[in-house]
Structure formats: C-alpha cells, structure tokens
Design a protein around this motif. Sequence first.
Motif, PDB file in Angstrom:
ATOM      1  N   ALA A  50      46.153  40.632  36.185  1.00  0.00           N
ATOM      2  CA  ALA A  50      46.026  39.915  34.912  1.00  0.00           C
ATOM      3  C   ALA A  50      45.540  38.487  35.149  1.00  0.00           C
ATOM      4  N   GLU A  51      46.056  37.854  36.207  1.00  0.00           N
ATOM      5  CA  GLU A  51      45.615  36.505  36.559  1.00  0.00           C
ATOM      6  C   GLU A  51      44.141  36.496  36.948  1.00  0.00           C
ATOM      7  N   PHE A  56      38.306  35.211  35.946  1.00  0.00           N
ATOM      8  CA  PHE A  56      36.903  35.609  35.896  1.00  0.00           C
ATOM      9  C   PHE A  56      36.356  35.705  34.482  1.00  0.00           C
ATOM     10  N   GLY A  57      37.223  35.868  33.496  1.00  0.00           N
ATOM     11  CA  GLY A  57      36.774  35.959  32.108  1.00  0.00           C
ATOM     12  C   GLY A  57      35.778  37.090  31.902  1.00  0.00           C
ATOM     13  N   ASP A  58      34.636  36.769  31.312  1.00  0.00           N
ATOM     14  CA  ASP A  58      33.615  37.776  31.007  1.00  0.00           C
ATOM     15  C   ASP A  58      33.019  38.420  32.264  1.00  0.00           C
ATOM     16  N   ASP A  59      33.188  37.806  33.400  1.00  0.00           N
ATOM     17  CA  ASP A  59      32.655  38.348  34.657  1.00  0.00           C
ATOM     18  C   ASP A  59      33.620  39.308  35.348  1.00  0.00           C
ATOM     19  N   ALA A  63      33.185  41.491  38.825  1.00  0.00           N
ATOM     20  CA  ALA A  63      33.993  41.122  39.986  1.00  0.00           C
ATOM     21  C   ALA A  63      34.784  42.326  40.498  1.00  0.00           C
ATOM     22  N   LYS A  64      35.331  43.136  39.582  1.00  0.00           N
ATOM     23  CA  LYS A  64      36.057  44.341  39.997  1.00  0.00           C
ATOM     24  C   LYS A  64      35.145  45.290  40.757  1.00  0.00           C
ATOM     25  N   GLU A  65      33.890  45.398  40.337  1.00  0.00           N
ATOM     26  CA  GLU A  65      32.940  46.257  41.055  1.00  0.00           C
ATOM     27  C   GLU A  65      32.778  45.799  42.496  1.00  0.00           C
ATOM     28  N   VAL A  66      32.710  44.494  42.700  1.00  0.00           N
ATOM     29  CA  VAL A  66      32.586  43.951  44.054  1.00  0.00           C
ATOM     30  C   VAL A  66      33.839  44.292  44.859  1.00  0.00           C
TER      31      VAL A  66
END
Length: 92
Positions: A50-51, A56-59, A63-66
């Motif tokens: 959650a943090e 990362f907000g909209d990104d 970021a999860k894909e990375v």
Amino acid sequence: MSFATARPFDNELLGHRHDVGQTPLRPRFRGSRLDQPVDFPEEVMEAFWAEKEAQFGDDWDRAKEVVWALESFGIYLTDISPSNIALHAIPD
C-alpha cells in the motif's frame, strides 16, 4: 519488457550487473536479494505494498511490472521506491 546484461561477469562480485534494456527504466539493485524472497507476515506485506502504491501513484502498475519481471529472474527488491525504479528520464 526486455532485460540485457550491461557488463560481463565480475569475478570479484561473483555476478553480472544488469540494467533494464529500455530507457527510461533504470532499476537500482541496492537492497536486493537473490533467489529468496523476503518472508514477512501478511499484514506487514499488505502495508508495504500500500505504501509503494502511494509512492508511485499513477506509475504503480508499471513499477509492479518491473518488480515482477525481476522476480521472475530470482531478483527480489527490498528497497522499492521511485528513486530505485526510475520510470522517467534521469539526467546523467
């Protein structure tokens, strides 16, 4: 998403240094673990994710894909932040 080995095997470090193949993605591997994910209680991990989503907000989806792509290679990031997974151009 593609990955490429940026440098040859380093005998002193006993490994390769990897970078994401397409700019502007530039993960930094400080605080990463190889072949063994962290083992924290579920509620700790829920708060952690959650943090990260808030950071990362909209990104966050990108970021999860990375993160997931690196995990598929046995690389588990423990210091996930916008400064360690830069999704936008960083001046050299």
